[in-house]
Write an enzyme that holds these catalytic residues in place. Structure first.
Site, mmCIF file in Angstrom:
data_model
loop_
_atom_site.group_PDB
_atom_site.id
_atom_site.type_symbol
_atom_site.label_atom_id
_atom_site.label_comp_id
_atom_site.label_asym_id
_atom_site.label_seq_id
_atom_site.Cartn_x
_atom_site.Cartn_y
_atom_site.Cartn_z
ATOM 1 C CB CYS A 81 1.306 4.396 10.441
ATOM 2 S SG CYS A 81 2.340 5.071 9.179
ATOM 3 C CD GLU B 222 -3.023 -1.201 2.101
ATOM 4 O OE1 GLU B 222 -4.124 -1.587 1.736
ATOM 5 O OE2 GLU B 222 -2.777 -0.831 3.262
ATOM 6 C CB CYS C 64 6.011 -3.930 16.285
ATOM 7 S SG CYS C 64 7.710 -3.583 15.799
ATOM 8 C CB CYS D 201 2.778 -3.096 13.803
ATOM 9 S SG CYS D 201 2.938 -2.823 12.029
ATOM 10 C CB CYS E 174 7.109 -5.965 8.660
ATOM 11 S SG CYS E 174 8.518 -5.412 9.639
ATOM 12 C CB CYS F 252 3.110 7.057 3.405
ATOM 13 S SG CYS F 252 3.526 5.758 4.583
HETATM 14 N N1 SAH Z 1 8.918 -0.393 9.996
HETATM 15 C C1 SAH Z 1 9.181 0.973 10.164
HETATM 16 C C2 SAH Z 1 8.323 1.908 9.323
HETATM 17 C C3 SAH Z 1 6.867 1.579 9.133
HETATM 18 S S1 SAH Z 1 5.712 1.787 10.426
HETATM 19 C C4 SAH Z 1 9.072 1.343 11.619
HETATM 20 O O1 SAH Z 1 8.588 0.546 12.405
HETATM 21 O O2 SAH Z 1 9.544 2.418 11.959
HETATM 22 C C5 SAH Z 1 5.435 3.535 10.614
HETATM 23 C C6 SAH Z 1 5.105 3.923 12.061
HETATM 24 O O3 SAH Z 1 3.781 3.500 12.471
HETATM 25 C C7 SAH Z 1 6.059 3.297 13.057
HETATM 26 O O4 SAH Z 1 6.458 4.232 14.023
HETATM 27 C C8 SAH Z 1 5.207 2.226 13.681
HETATM 28 O O5 SAH Z 1 5.702 1.829 14.922
HETATM 29 C C9 SAH Z 1 3.865 2.909 13.756
HETATM 30 N N2 SAH Z 1 2.753 1.995 13.965
HETATM 31 C C10 SAH Z 1 2.710 0.669 13.692
HETATM 32 N N3 SAH Z 1 1.501 0.164 14.043
HETATM 33 C C11 SAH Z 1 0.771 1.185 14.537
HETATM 34 C C12 SAH Z 1 -0.557 1.284 15.026
HETATM 35 N N4 SAH Z 1 -1.384 0.240 15.052
HETATM 36 N N5 SAH Z 1 -0.987 2.494 15.442
HETATM 37 C C13 SAH Z 1 -0.176 3.568 15.355
HETATM 38 N N6 SAH Z 1 1.076 3.539 14.887
HETATM 39 C C14 SAH Z 1 1.556 2.356 14.483
HETATM 40 FE FE1 SF4 Z 2 7.546 -3.884 11.025
HETATM 41 FE FE2 SF4 Z 2 5.280 -2.785 11.880
HETATM 42 FE FE3 SF4 Z 2 7.342 -3.116 13.551
HETATM 43 FE FE4 SF4 Z 2 7.507 -1.263 11.592
HETATM 44 S S1 SF4 Z 2 6.073 -1.237 13.317
HETATM 45 S S2 SF4 Z 2 9.077 -2.745 12.210
HETATM 46 S S3 SF4 Z 2 6.324 -2.292 9.967
HETATM 47 S S4 SF4 Z 2 6.161 -4.752 12.558
#
Ligand code: SAH
Ligand code: SF4
Length: 365
Positions: A341, A92, A116, A119, A112, A105
């Site tokens: 995000c 996306e 996390c 996420c 990934c 973006c």
């Molecule tokens: N993988 C990279 C970039 C993509 S995520 C990273 O983790 O930095 C972009 C941002 O959105 C990151 O700061 C991530 O931690 C945050 N993010 C992920 N899941 C989220 C959620 N459910 N609600 C709000 N922010 C989230």
């Molecule tokens: Fe991967 Fe989501 Fe963690 Fe970013 S926040 S490193 S996209 S699992």
């Protein structure tokens, strides 16, 4: 016959390709300008190249775009594309228009590997790195749609890039680096390194390299201020802990008041949102030119967390502000599309119309 897709090339690779085909060196510069200043996809339009050469190029090569599976436009102008790649996997891409800028973006991986816990992207089974052509292709699609060519025109719509879509960009360093260099190329898309932000969960070995080789803005997905909690939220912390992360951020090249680290901090109810957390955050990043993005958690189907209350978010932001930090709370946008995000997950549940109103807003960058 196999046709080479020129979108996969760096400038040096395009030069080599021309050399191999006995084309003069300046052809590479001409083709590059047509591709990246003018967004041209067809050799027929390259009118400073002879017909014979254009025919040769057409026979041996092409300039592709990824396919668009789906596009959704929010009432506030935010646009999300679901993009289909050659192997049918999907990523996306989002465009967020604001008064003073337009931000794209981009995704760097399908899915990934880092899982996390808050996420959605991390829950996707299929994971692979995108090629530089697939990364730059996402941007080209946005610029095509917005009619944002030539890149040198006034009032460009795409002014900023964030590597904050699906995937961990620093686990796909080579291809991400190649794509960012194409975005920055003065003879092409020409977006300044100051307008490009790369977000990482903290892949330490590649942080310094990013600073030296690309010099783009760095955003760190921090989300917790002690190792115990960060190990749970951002499991890569077990490999690269907070102490080493902070050290590598302190050493990030060319930090100054105008070039700050952005710390991303997702606000999770009863998990990381107390006054004490805010105070410890201030201690942790002391001495590093910083701004802090507070991101209200965006829930997704099956997620284990809740968004902090507005009161807690405001309180957290106030503590940071009183300590002198810029700490904007990302405002919800695009209430009618599903593009926040951390919510991005391709090949996933297609959104049914009946669900759309319940979907969670996306935030500002
Ligand atoms: N993988 C990279 C970039 C993509 S995520 C990273 O983790 O930095 C972009 C941002 O959105 C990151 O700061 C991530 O931690 C945050 N993010 C992920 N899941 C989220 C959620 N459910 N609600 C709000 N922010 C989230
Ligand atoms: Fe991967 Fe989501 Fe963690 Fe970013 S926040 S490193 S996209 S699992």
């Amino acid at each position: 016959m196999f046709k080479q897709d020129l979108i996969d090339f760096s400038f040096a690779e395009l030069q080599n390709f021309c050399k191999d085909k006995n084309l003069p060196k300046f052809r590479a510069s001409q083709i590059w300008r047509w591709m990246y200043c003018f967004g041209i996809k067809s050799f027929d339009e390259m009118n400073n190249i002879s017909k014979l050469t254009r025919e040769l190029l057409h026979d041996i090569s092409l300039i592709s775009r990824p396919q668009i599976s789906e596009m959704q436009i929010s009432t506030d102008g935010t646009i999300k594309w679901l993009i289909k790649l050659k192997d049918n996997s999907e990523v996306e891409t989002v465009f967020i228009p604001q008064d003073d800028r337009g931000t794209v973006c981009l995704s760097s991986q399908v899915g990934c590997t880092l899982n996390c816990s808050f996420c959605h992207t991390g829950t996707q089974a299929l994971v692979r790195n995108l090629t530089s052509g697939e990364i730059i292709g996402q941007l080209m699609i946005v610029m095509d749609y917005l009619n944002d060519w030539p890149s040198g025109k006034n009032n460009r719509k795409v002014t900023n890039i964030v590597m904050m879509g699906m995937g961990e960009p620093l686990l796909n360093y080579y291809e991400v680096c190649k794509a960012i260099k194409i975005m920055m190329s003065d003879d092409g898309i020409a977006i300044s390194r100051r307008r490009i932000t790369l977000s990482t969960s903290g892949i330490i070995p590649n942080i310094e390299k990013t600073g030296i080789e690309l010099g783009v803005n760095l955003a760190i997905s921090l989300h917790a201020v002690n190792d115990e909690l960060r190990n749970k939220l951002v499991p890569i912390n077990k490999k690269y802990n907070l102490e080493t992360l902070i050290k590598s951020c302190k050493n990030y090249p060319k930090l100054s008041n105008s070039r700050r680290i952005t710390w991303e901090y997702v606000m999770l109810k009863d998990v990381n949102d107390t006054s004490e957390d805010a105070i410890n955050l201030i201690k942790l990043i002391k001495g590093i030119p910083s701004k802090i993005n507070l991101i209200p958690f965006n829930p997704w189907p099956g997620s284990l967390f809740e968004t902090s209350t507005q009161k807690n978010i405001d309180n957290f932001a106030k503590i940071l502000m009183d300590a002198g930090f810029a700490s904007p709370i990302r405002k919800p946008r695009g209430q009618d599309i599903y593009a926040a995000c951390g919510q991005l997950k391709s090949n996933s549940e297609k959104i049914r119309k009946s669900q759309i109103n319940k979907l969670v807003p996306i935030h500002n960058f």
